[in-house]
Design a protein around this motif. Structure first.
Motif, PDB file in Angstrom:
ATOM      1  N   SER A 168       0.812  -1.375  -0.145  1.00 17.95           N
ATOM      2  CA  SER A 168      -0.042   0.023   0.096  1.00 17.95           C
ATOM      3  C   SER A 168       0.899   1.204   0.081  1.00 17.95           C
ATOM      4  O   SER A 168       1.504   1.462   1.078  1.00 17.95           O
ATOM      5  CB  SER A 168      -1.015   0.024   1.260  1.00 17.95           C
ATOM      6  OG  SER A 168      -1.533   1.139   1.206  1.00 17.95           O
ATOM      7  N   ALA A 169       1.105   1.965  -1.063  1.00 19.95           N
ATOM      8  CA  ALA A 169       1.732   3.038  -1.230  1.00 19.95           C
ATOM      9  C   ALA A 169       1.149   4.356  -0.314  1.00 19.95           C
ATOM     10  O   ALA A 169       2.015   5.077   0.097  1.00 19.95           O
ATOM     11  CB  ALA A 169       1.869   3.468  -2.614  1.00 19.95           C
ATOM     12  N   LYS A 170      -0.108   4.237  -0.311  1.00 19.99           N
ATOM     13  CA  LYS A 170      -0.837   5.045   0.461  1.00 19.99           C
ATOM     14  C   LYS A 170      -0.535   4.918   1.948  1.00 19.99           C
ATOM     15  O   LYS A 170      -0.406   6.261   2.674  1.00 19.99           O
ATOM     16  CB  LYS A 170      -2.295   4.826   0.255  1.00 19.99           C
ATOM     17  CG  LYS A 170      -3.436   5.792   1.073  1.00 19.99           C
ATOM     18  CD  LYS A 170      -4.637   5.455   0.851  1.00 19.99           C
ATOM     19  CE  LYS A 170      -5.494   5.896   1.874  1.00 19.99           C
ATOM     20  NZ  LYS A 170      -6.999   5.396   1.431  1.00 19.99           N
ATOM     21  N   ASN A 171      -0.400   4.049   2.538  1.00 22.30           N
ATOM     22  CA  ASN A 171      -0.056   3.732   3.921  1.00 22.30           C
ATOM     23  C   ASN A 171       1.455   3.263   4.074  1.00 22.30           C
ATOM     24  O   ASN A 171       1.930   3.069   5.203  1.00 22.30           O
ATOM     25  CB  ASN A 171      -0.928   2.630   4.544  1.00 22.30           C
ATOM     26  CG  ASN A 171      -2.106   2.879   4.450  1.00 22.30           C
ATOM     27  OD1 ASN A 171      -2.546   4.107   4.532  1.00 22.30           O
ATOM     28  ND2 ASN A 171      -3.041   2.134   4.081  1.00 22.30           N
ATOM     29  N   ASN A 172       2.230   3.265   2.923  1.00 22.46           N
ATOM     30  CA  ASN A 172       3.652   2.786   3.156  1.00 22.46           C
ATOM     31  C   ASN A 172       3.776   1.479   3.799  1.00 22.46           C
ATOM     32  O   ASN A 172       4.733   1.324   4.599  1.00 22.46           O
ATOM     33  CB  ASN A 172       4.441   3.787   3.715  1.00 22.46           C
ATOM     34  CG  ASN A 172       4.669   5.231   2.770  1.00 22.46           C
ATOM     35  OD1 ASN A 172       4.625   4.972   1.729  1.00 22.46           O
ATOM     36  ND2 ASN A 172       4.636   6.167   3.508  1.00 22.46           N
ATOM     37  N   THR A 173       2.838   0.421   3.398  1.00 18.71           N
ATOM     38  CA  THR A 173       2.722  -0.628   4.336  1.00 18.71           C
ATOM     39  C   THR A 173       2.878  -1.934   3.350  1.00 18.71           C
ATOM     40  O   THR A 173       2.119  -1.858   2.414  1.00 18.71           O
ATOM     41  CB  THR A 173       1.646  -0.883   4.960  1.00 18.71           C
ATOM     42  OG1 THR A 173       1.328   0.265   5.805  1.00 18.71           O
ATOM     43  CG2 THR A 173       1.563  -1.983   5.852  1.00 18.71           C
ATOM     44  N   VAL A 174       3.819  -2.862   3.662  1.00 20.71           N
ATOM     45  CA  VAL A 174       3.770  -4.299   3.008  1.00 20.71           C
ATOM     46  C   VAL A 174       2.563  -4.915   3.530  1.00 20.71           C
ATOM     47  O   VAL A 174       2.494  -5.447   4.607  1.00 20.71           O
ATOM     48  CB  VAL A 174       5.157  -4.940   3.291  1.00 20.71           C
ATOM     49  CG1 VAL A 174       5.037  -6.366   2.401  1.00 20.71           C
ATOM     50  CG2 VAL A 174       6.287  -4.221   2.579  1.00 20.71           C
ATOM     51  N   VAL A 175       1.778  -5.365   2.557  1.00 24.33           N
ATOM     52  CA  VAL A 175       0.309  -6.068   3.083  1.00 24.33           C
ATOM     53  C   VAL A 175       0.566  -7.480   2.986  1.00 24.33           C
ATOM     54  O   VAL A 175       0.220  -7.993   3.949  1.00 24.33           O
ATOM     55  CB  VAL A 175      -0.803  -5.606   2.067  1.00 24.33           C
ATOM     56  CG1 VAL A 175      -1.954  -6.267   2.403  1.00 24.33           C
ATOM     57  CG2 VAL A 175      -0.847  -4.039   1.949  1.00 24.33           C
ATOM     58  N   THR A 176       1.144  -7.932   2.077  1.00 22.83           N
ATOM     59  CA  THR A 176       1.305  -9.234   1.842  1.00 22.83           C
ATOM     60  C   THR A 176       2.642  -9.743   1.100  1.00 22.83           C
ATOM     61  O   THR A 176       3.287  -8.980   0.258  1.00 22.83           O
ATOM     62  CB  THR A 176       0.155 -10.540   1.266  1.00 22.83           C
ATOM     63  OG1 THR A 176       0.073 -11.706   1.586  1.00 22.83           O
ATOM     64  CG2 THR A 176      -0.143 -10.224  -0.011  1.00 22.83           C
ATOM     65  N   VAL A 177       3.037 -10.994   1.172  1.00 16.54           N
ATOM     66  CA  VAL A 177       4.378 -11.373   0.606  1.00 16.54           C
ATOM     67  C   VAL A 177       4.326 -12.775   0.240  1.00 16.54           C
ATOM     68  O   VAL A 177       3.734 -13.723   0.962  1.00 16.54           O
ATOM     69  CB  VAL A 177       5.511 -11.140   1.342  1.00 16.54           C
ATOM     70  CG1 VAL A 177       6.860 -11.779   0.852  1.00 16.54           C
ATOM     71  CG2 VAL A 177       5.670  -9.647   1.894  1.00 16.54           C
ATOM     72  N   MET A 178       4.583 -13.440  -1.003  1.00 15.81           N
ATOM     73  CA  MET A 178       4.785 -14.526  -1.401  1.00 15.81           C
ATOM     74  C   MET A 178       6.036 -14.945  -2.056  1.00 15.81           C
ATOM     75  O   MET A 178       6.521 -13.933  -2.757  1.00 15.81           O
ATOM     76  CB  MET A 178       3.475 -14.967  -2.069  1.00 15.81           C
ATOM     77  CG  MET A 178       3.150 -14.210  -3.402  1.00 15.81           C
ATOM     78  SD  MET A 178       1.704 -14.481  -4.192  1.00 15.81           S
ATOM     79  CE  MET A 178       0.812 -13.386  -2.953  1.00 15.81           C
ATOM     80  N   ASP A 179       6.312 -16.092  -2.249  1.00 14.01           N
ATOM     81  CA  ASP A 179       7.666 -16.362  -3.174  1.00 14.01           C
ATOM     82  C   ASP A 179       7.006 -16.308  -4.392  1.00 14.01           C
ATOM     83  O   ASP A 179       5.888 -16.082  -5.222  1.00 14.01           O
ATOM     84  CB  ASP A 179       8.047 -17.923  -2.989  1.00 14.01           C
ATOM     85  CG  ASP A 179       7.292 -18.852  -3.298  1.00 14.01           C
ATOM     86  OD1 ASP A 179       6.584 -18.864  -4.295  1.00 14.01           O
ATOM     87  OD2 ASP A 179       7.262 -20.045  -2.503  1.00 14.01           O
ATOM     88  N   ARG A 180       8.158 -16.255  -5.502  1.00 12.02           N
ATOM     89  CA  ARG A 180       7.678 -15.804  -7.087  1.00 12.02           C
ATOM     90  C   ARG A 180       7.169 -16.908  -7.560  1.00 12.02           C
ATOM     91  O   ARG A 180       5.965 -16.681  -8.374  1.00 12.02           O
ATOM     92  CB  ARG A 180       9.032 -15.459  -7.517  1.00 12.02           C
ATOM     93  CG  ARG A 180       9.096 -14.879  -8.948  1.00 12.02           C
ATOM     94  CD  ARG A 180       8.175 -13.642  -9.061  1.00 12.02           C
ATOM     95  NE  ARG A 180       8.059 -13.092 -10.452  1.00 12.02           N
ATOM     96  CZ  ARG A 180       8.930 -12.241 -10.916  1.00 12.02           C
ATOM     97  NH1 ARG A 180       9.851 -11.942 -10.479  1.00 12.02           N
ATOM     98  NH2 ARG A 180       8.455 -11.865 -12.188  1.00 12.02           N
TER      99      ARG A 180
END
Length: 128
Positions: free
Chosen positions: A98-110
Motif C-alpha cells: 500500500s503506497a498510500k500507507n507505506n505498508t507491505v500488505v502481503t508477501v509470497m514467493d515468486r
C-alpha cells in the motif's frame, strides 16, 4: 471647542512564544516551492504488516536491505504518480504494498505468485 472622539476597531492581541516566532521566521525565509520540494523528497520508510511478516517467516523469504531501499524509492515514486496499491515483483518474491500507507500488505514467493490473480492494484513495480 468641540471634542471629536474616533473609536478604533478592537483587534485581538495574539501572543507568540519565542520558539513559535523563530519557527515562523525560519519557514518564512523559504519559498513555498522549497518547502514542497523538501517534503516530497523525504523518503518514507515501509512498514511490514503483521500478516506480511508471518508470511515472510513461513515462506522463508528474506530481502536484503539494499533491495528494501530500492523498493522504498520505487514505491515513493509510484505514490507521486498517484499509485495507491502496487504489486512489487522481485527475483525471489512478490508483494502487495500500500503506497498510500507505506505498508507491505502481503508477501509470497515468486513461484506461488505465478498462479495468483492480483486485484485492486493500480501499479506494478518490477525489480530484477
Amino acid at each position: 471647542m468641540e471634542n471629536i472622539i474616533h473609536k478604533l476597531p478592537v483587534q485581538p492581541i495574539a501572543l507568540h512564544s519565542k520558539t513559535k516566532s523563530s519557527k515562523t521566521t525560519k519557514s518564512s525565509n523559504q519559498t513555498f516551492s522549497q518547502i514542497l520540494d523538501q517534503e516530497t523528497s523525504k523518503q518514507t520508510r515501509l512498514t511490514i504488516s503483521k500478516h506480511a511478516g508471518i508470511r515472510m517467516s513461513e515462506r522463508k523469504i528474506s530481502i536484503e536491505q539494499d533491495v528494501w531501499d530500492q523498493i522504498e524509492i520505487k514505491v515513493n515514486e509510484a505514490k507521486r504518480q498517484g499509485v495507491k496499491d502496487s504489486l512489487v515483483l522481485l527475483k525471489n518474491a512478490a508483494m502487495i504494498i500500500s503506497a498510500k500507507n507505506n505498508t507491505v500488505v502481503t508477501v509470497m514467493d515468486r513461484q506461488e505468485a505465478g498462479s495468483q490473480i492480483f486485484t485492486k492494484i493500480d501499479g506494478t513495480i518490477i525489480l530484477e
